[in-house]
Design a protein around this motif. Structure first.
Motif, short mmCIF file in Angstrom:
data_model
loop_
_atom_site.label_atom_id
_atom_site.label_comp_id
_atom_site.label_asym_id
_atom_site.label_seq_id
_atom_site.Cartn_x
_atom_site.Cartn_y
_atom_site.Cartn_z
N ARG A 227 84.86 1.69 136.69
CA ARG A 227 85.91 0.85 137.27
C ARG A 227 85.61 -0.64 137.06
O ARG A 227 86.50 -1.42 136.73
N VAL A 228 84.37 -1.03 137.24
CA VAL A 228 84.00 -2.44 137.06
C VAL A 228 84.23 -2.86 135.61
O VAL A 228 84.79 -3.93 135.33
N GLY A 229 83.80 -2.03 134.66
CA GLY A 229 84.03 -2.35 133.26
C GLY A 229 85.50 -2.45 132.92
O GLY A 229 85.94 -3.39 132.25
N GLY A 234 87.58 -4.22 130.05
CA GLY A 234 86.90 -3.29 129.18
C GLY A 234 85.49 -3.71 128.80
O GLY A 234 84.83 -3.04 127.99
N ARG A 235 84.99 -4.79 129.40
CA ARG A 235 83.62 -5.23 129.12
C ARG A 235 82.64 -4.31 129.83
O ARG A 235 82.77 -4.05 131.02
N LYS A 236 81.62 -3.87 129.13
CA LYS A 236 80.68 -2.89 129.64
C LYS A 236 79.98 -3.39 130.90
O LYS A 236 79.57 -4.54 130.99
N ALA A 237 79.83 -2.50 131.88
CA ALA A 237 79.13 -2.83 133.12
C ALA A 237 77.67 -2.41 133.04
O ALA A 237 77.32 -1.46 132.33
N PRO A 306 78.13 -8.44 132.39
CA PRO A 306 77.53 -9.72 131.98
C PRO A 306 78.40 -10.53 131.03
O PRO A 306 78.20 -11.73 130.91
N GLY A 307 79.36 -9.89 130.36
CA GLY A 307 80.18 -10.61 129.39
C GLY A 307 81.22 -11.51 130.01
O GLY A 307 81.87 -12.27 129.30
N VAL A 308 81.43 -11.45 131.33
CA VAL A 308 82.42 -12.30 131.98
C VAL A 308 81.70 -13.33 132.83
O VAL A 308 80.47 -13.45 132.81
N GLN A 309 82.46 -14.10 133.60
CA GLN A 309 81.83 -15.12 134.45
C GLN A 309 80.84 -14.45 135.39
O GLN A 309 81.11 -13.45 136.02
#
Length: 359
Positions: A227-229, A234-237, A306-309
């Motif tokens: 869900r977080v990803g 779609g950025r991996k969690a 990690p790929g987002v803010q």
């Protein structure tokens, strides 16, 4: 006497600062972990001696004291030498501490530096994808969706470390200036780690139902990670927790545990579980406790992309302040010296994250 701003010369910046950073990275590589490349031509002890030599040369320059005739005990009494000593130590701490914190917590924290008395400003944009709706040919618009959601600020708060320093022993080479400055950095880093972990732990109650789990099961783990990803475009969690927390992340079926023993026993936890990387957060000690209690909860796992803010913002003031007492202020001829350093941590992010409590 208080610290005033100093600037190293271009020549010093070329020699002392790289040597100091290399010493700090070498120490962290041997005792903790760092991805920084260090010079392998000198031992850690040799690098420490080199930093001390160059730092004392810089102190003598700022103090404008000729030490060729008088003894070290007399030099230690000079107000200008005392000012220069703590000013240089302060500068060495200021140069390195933001980089150390940024590396240690890069998975979930961003670090910025502002001028003394200023604040860090953070623009929050919507991280959701645009909603796409079926629309009739005769209808111009549907409900509009905003990209900009607001701006928040963080103003650094003063923190203080008070130590007893025997300046004569340092001058005589019986205590290390480099080691003293490094210990100050490690102490600040440990305190910030606690601040970050506490901010993340406290966020559990503010999470909506779909972004928190009150107990661990493999299904709950995978659902929260997915869900977080997905909620972050779609950025991996990844899952972040202390080693003691991550060691509980295992299949519940004994058959599925077969073959995991070697990796589990070597690392202490599974590096990847159900296609979700597990990232260990170094545990810290609560130095205010009576018997070395852990400072970071071993009962929480955090799911972040990690790929987002990043979740946490850390804001440093660019200059610290050292205030030292007179040389003979204490009966044992030591002096109290206080390092004042401004920073603040805050949970400010546009990204979605999840929190799992372990039973």
């Amino acid at each position: 006497m208080a610290f005033n701003k100093i600037n190293f010369s271009a020549e010093t910046a070329k020699d002392l600062i790289p040597a100091w950073k290399d010493y700090v990275n070498h120490y962290r590589k041997e005792n903790f972990s760092t991805k920084k490349i260090v010079n392998g031509n000198k031992s850690l002890a040799e690098k420490e001696a080199l930093v001390n030599k160059m730092a004392f040369a810089e102190i003598a320059k700022f103090a404008n004291v000729d030490s060729s005739f008088i003894g070290k005990s007399q030099i230690a009494q000079s107000p200008m030498y005392k000012w220069a000593f703590f000013a240089v130590v302060n500068k060495l701490v200021d140069i390195v501490i933001p980089d150390v914190v940024a590396e240690d917590f890069y998975q979930f924290a961003d670090v910025s530096v502002v001028g003394r008395g200023n604040s860090g400003k953070f623009t929050l944009k919507s991280n959701d994808l645009f909603e796409v709706s079926v629309n009739g040919n005769s209808r111009r618009h549907i409900q509009s969706q905003k990209q900009f959601t607001g701006e928040k600020t963080l103003t650094p708060v003063n923190h203080t470390i008070t130590t007893q320093v025997d300046l004569y022993r340092v001058l005589a080479g019986e205590e290390s200036l480099a080691e003293y400055a490094l210990k100050t950095i490690l102490s600040i880093e440990a305190e910030i780690a606690i601040d970050i972990a506490f901010a993340m732990q406290e966020s559990f109650d503010t999470r909506s139902t779909n972004f928190k789990e009150s107990s661990y099961t493999p299904n709950a783990f995978k659902t929260l990670a997915t869900r977080v990803g997905a909620a972050n475009g779609g950025r991996k969690a990844v899952a972040v927790g202390t080693e003691l927390a991550l060691m509980d992340v295992l299949p519940q079926d004994d058959y599925l545990k077969l073959g995991l023993g070697e990796t589990y026993n070597t690392v202490g936890y599974l590096p990847v579980f159900m296609n979700t990387p597990l990232i260990a957060l170094s545990q810290k000690i609560d130095w205010t406790s009576a018997d070395y209690d852990f400072a970071i909860s071993n009962k929480h796992i955090y799911f972040v992309s990690p790929g987002v803010q990043k979740l946490i913002q850390v804001v440093f003031e660019d200059e610290g302040l050292y205030i030292a007492d007179d040389v003979f202020a204490n009966g044992n001829l030591t002096q109290n010296a206080s390092m004042h350093k401004g920073w603040i941590t805050g949970l400010i992010t546009n990204s979605k994250f999840g929190v799992m409590k372990l039973a």
